[in-house]
Scaffold this motif. Sequence first.
Motif, PDB file in Angstrom:
ATOM      1  N   PRO A   1       0.801  -1.221   0.000  1.00 52.99           N
ATOM      2  CA  PRO A   1       0.000   0.000   0.000  1.00 52.99           C
ATOM      3  C   PRO A   1       0.841   1.281   0.000  1.00 52.99           C
ATOM      4  N   TYR A   2       2.156   1.162  -0.074  1.00 54.48           N
ATOM      5  CA  TYR A   2       3.017   2.339   0.026  1.00 54.48           C
ATOM      6  C   TYR A   2       3.162   3.079  -1.297  1.00 54.48           C
ATOM      7  N   ASP A   3       3.403   2.349  -2.356  1.00 58.46           N
ATOM      8  CA  ASP A   3       3.536   2.943  -3.674  1.00 58.46           C
ATOM      9  C   ASP A   3       2.443   2.375  -4.560  1.00 58.46           C
ATOM     10  N   LEU A   4       1.625   3.250  -5.095  1.00 57.45           N
ATOM     11  CA  LEU A   4       0.516   2.826  -5.947  1.00 57.45           C
ATOM     12  C   LEU A   4       0.674   3.433  -7.331  1.00 57.45           C
TER      13      LEU A   4
ATOM     14  N   TYR B   1      -4.503   4.918  -7.659  1.00 58.95           N
ATOM     15  CA  TYR B   1      -4.913   6.153  -6.997  1.00 58.95           C
ATOM     16  C   TYR B   1      -6.254   6.631  -7.524  1.00 58.95           C
ATOM     17  N   LEU B   2      -6.458   6.441  -8.814  1.00 57.31           N
ATOM     18  CA  LEU B   2      -7.713   6.869  -9.411  1.00 57.31           C
ATOM     19  C   LEU B   2      -8.896   6.115  -8.805  1.00 57.31           C
TER      20      LEU B   2
ATOM     21  N   SER C   1      -0.258  -5.045  -7.965  1.00 56.89           N
ATOM     22  CA  SER C   1       0.523  -4.243  -7.014  1.00 56.89           C
ATOM     23  C   SER C   1       1.979  -4.581  -7.153  1.00 56.89           C
ATOM     24  N   GLY C   2       2.792  -3.524  -7.167  1.00 61.45           N
ATOM     25  CA  GLY C   2       4.245  -3.666  -7.167  1.00 61.45           C
ATOM     26  C   GLY C   2       4.791  -4.436  -8.349  1.00 61.45           C
ATOM     27  N   SER C   3       5.383  -3.739  -9.266  1.00 67.84           N
ATOM     28  CA  SER C   3       5.998  -4.397 -10.416  1.00 67.84           C
ATOM     29  C   SER C   3       7.479  -4.377 -10.266  1.00 67.84           C
TER      30      SER C   3
END
Length: 148
Positions: free
Chosen positions: A112-115, A120-121, A146-148
Amino acid sequence: MDIFVTVMMVAMVLLVVVVGAAVFVQQSSTLRDIQNRLDLAQEQARQRKDPEVLRKQRLALLDPLMLLESQIYTRKPQVLTEEEIELIASTRSRMITLCDELKAAEEWLGAPYDLEWFEYLERIPVLKTLYLNSGFAEDQPAQITSGS
């Protein structure tokens, strides 16, 4: 015998000078190589931005969108104005750039830290609906990862 000693002394002095010059040239080339490597490392460090700064910039980009979401929620318009669409589009492009910079620096933490932008939309549903209905939005991914 005096000439022999004098020639030997001059030869020794010349030998010391030549050896000293050779050592100086070798050391200066080694120091030049080290300096070039340090310059390269410093340039790479300058180009690489601090991940916390990138995250703060991303959050600063989202604040106007959150404010716009609350304004739209109270006004309940059917369409977005051109300024609102431009704000969303510019935020979208900058957000994607910041996310790419985080990934390139290998500082991407994932949800949930970097989206991603589309994640975000999802958090601003009224704005998302109006933006997608405006026809300016590009296709959104069918599946959120999530997270690539």
